[in-house]
Design a protein around this motif. Sequence first.
Motif, PDB file in Angstrom:
ATOM      1  N   PRO A 172       0.835  -1.209   0.000  1.00  0.00           N
ATOM      2  CA  PRO A 172       0.000   0.000   0.000  1.00  0.00           C
ATOM      3  C   PRO A 172       0.865   1.252   0.000  1.00  0.00           C
ATOM      4  CG  PRO A 172       0.020  -1.008   2.171  1.00  0.00           C
ATOM      5  CD  PRO A 172       0.733  -1.964   1.266  1.00  0.00           C
ATOM      6  N   GLN A 173       0.379   2.289  -0.667  1.00  0.00           N
ATOM      7  CA  GLN A 173       1.095   3.557  -0.741  1.00  0.00           C
ATOM      8  C   GLN A 173       0.465   4.550   0.234  1.00  0.00           C
ATOM      9  OE1 GLN A 173       3.887   3.933  -2.872  1.00  0.00           O
ATOM     10  NE2 GLN A 173       3.527   1.715  -2.973  1.00  0.00           N
ATOM     11  N   GLN A 174       1.283   5.152   1.085  1.00  0.00           N
ATOM     12  CA  GLN A 174       0.795   6.095   2.085  1.00  0.00           C
ATOM     13  C   GLN A 174       1.150   7.522   1.686  1.00  0.00           C
ATOM     14  OE1 GLN A 174      -1.017   5.897   5.267  1.00  0.00           O
ATOM     15  NE2 GLN A 174      -1.018   8.054   4.641  1.00  0.00           N
ATOM     16  N   ALA A 175       0.145   8.351   1.442  1.00  0.00           N
ATOM     17  CA  ALA A 175       0.384   9.766   1.190  1.00  0.00           C
ATOM     18  C   ALA A 175       0.838  10.427   2.487  1.00  0.00           C
ATOM     19  CB  ALA A 175      -0.887  10.438   0.680  1.00  0.00           C
ATOM     20  N   ALA A 176       1.794  11.348   2.399  1.00  0.00           N
ATOM     21  CA  ALA A 176       2.341  11.979   3.595  1.00  0.00           C
ATOM     22  C   ALA A 176       2.823  13.390   3.270  1.00  0.00           C
ATOM     23  CB  ALA A 176       3.475  11.147   4.172  1.00  0.00           C
ATOM     24  N   VAL A 177       2.904  14.213   4.321  1.00  0.00           N
ATOM     25  CA  VAL A 177       3.359  15.599   4.204  1.00  0.00           C
ATOM     26  C   VAL A 177       4.485  15.813   5.202  1.00  0.00           C
ATOM     27  CG1 VAL A 177       2.670  18.026   4.405  1.00  0.00           C
ATOM     28  CG2 VAL A 177       1.033  16.338   3.539  1.00  0.00           C
ATOM     29  N   PRO A 178       5.566  16.494   4.810  1.00  0.00           N
ATOM     30  CA  PRO A 178       6.643  16.749   5.774  1.00  0.00           C
ATOM     31  C   PRO A 178       6.197  17.677   6.891  1.00  0.00           C
ATOM     32  CG  PRO A 178       7.041  17.912   3.702  1.00  0.00           C
ATOM     33  CD  PRO A 178       5.882  17.014   3.466  1.00  0.00           C
ATOM     34  N   ILE A 179       6.841  17.546   8.048  1.00  0.00           N
ATOM     35  CA  ILE A 179       6.581  18.397   9.215  1.00  0.00           C
ATOM     36  C   ILE A 179       7.761  19.348   9.369  1.00  0.00           C
ATOM     37  CG2 ILE A 179       6.263  18.428  11.713  1.00  0.00           C
ATOM     38  CD1 ILE A 179       5.058  15.567  11.396  1.00  0.00           C
TER      39      ILE A 179
END
Length: 230
Positions: free
Chosen positions: A7-14
């Motif tokens: 599965p591919q997890q969308a993510a945003v940097p902090i």
Amino acid sequence: MEFIFSPQQAAVPIDGSSELFPVHRIYCVGRNYAEHAKEMGDNGREAPFFFMKPADAVLPVAQGSVGVMPYPTMTSDLHHEIELVVALGSGGKNIPAAEAARHIYGYAVGLDMTRRDLQAAAKKLGRPWCTSKGFDQSAPISSIQPINATGLIKQGAIQLSVNGQLRQQGDINQMIWSIAETIEQLSNFYELRPGDLIFTGTPAGVGPVVQGDLLEGSIEGVGELSIRLV
């Protein structure tokens, strides 16, 4: 049991961290600034409404960098909409506005990119907006600024320039629904979860962009977001 593929997890940097914010859902508030509501054809007093983008529509751009967004297919009228994004660190159902702040992890600068011609056609036919709002990379977003460095945002300048020319300008305090009220209303419709992103609406001045344009947005106390259309 195992997945048949990874599965591919969308993510945003902090901002200021090596950790990533995993995206669960993207909620968007429509017509949450009176002047924008007027420019879209109503009298400015209509209650805001909600629509969604898929989680993997995010196009993360680190603070200080210029992201690259391909001009999407199937449109000749792509529009920009600069927005404050609320990132939730916890969730629930029927959250009172007075308790909304404790569910916020942080904030980011976002763009709700819109295939305006497809949206207009969908409106005319009474059809969903999915192809006009939820296409690939339709949600450019800056690194998330944790709330412990920002506090609960009630005001702050928000603006967007295209090729150095100011297009959108407003203040967070001009929202029809505040951040807390938006969370309260959303939680009545959905069980909110950690990882949810809420695009809180855009000020007046939305308009078309073309290949080669440089979009530079900023929100006071949150950060900046820059992308170039290619």
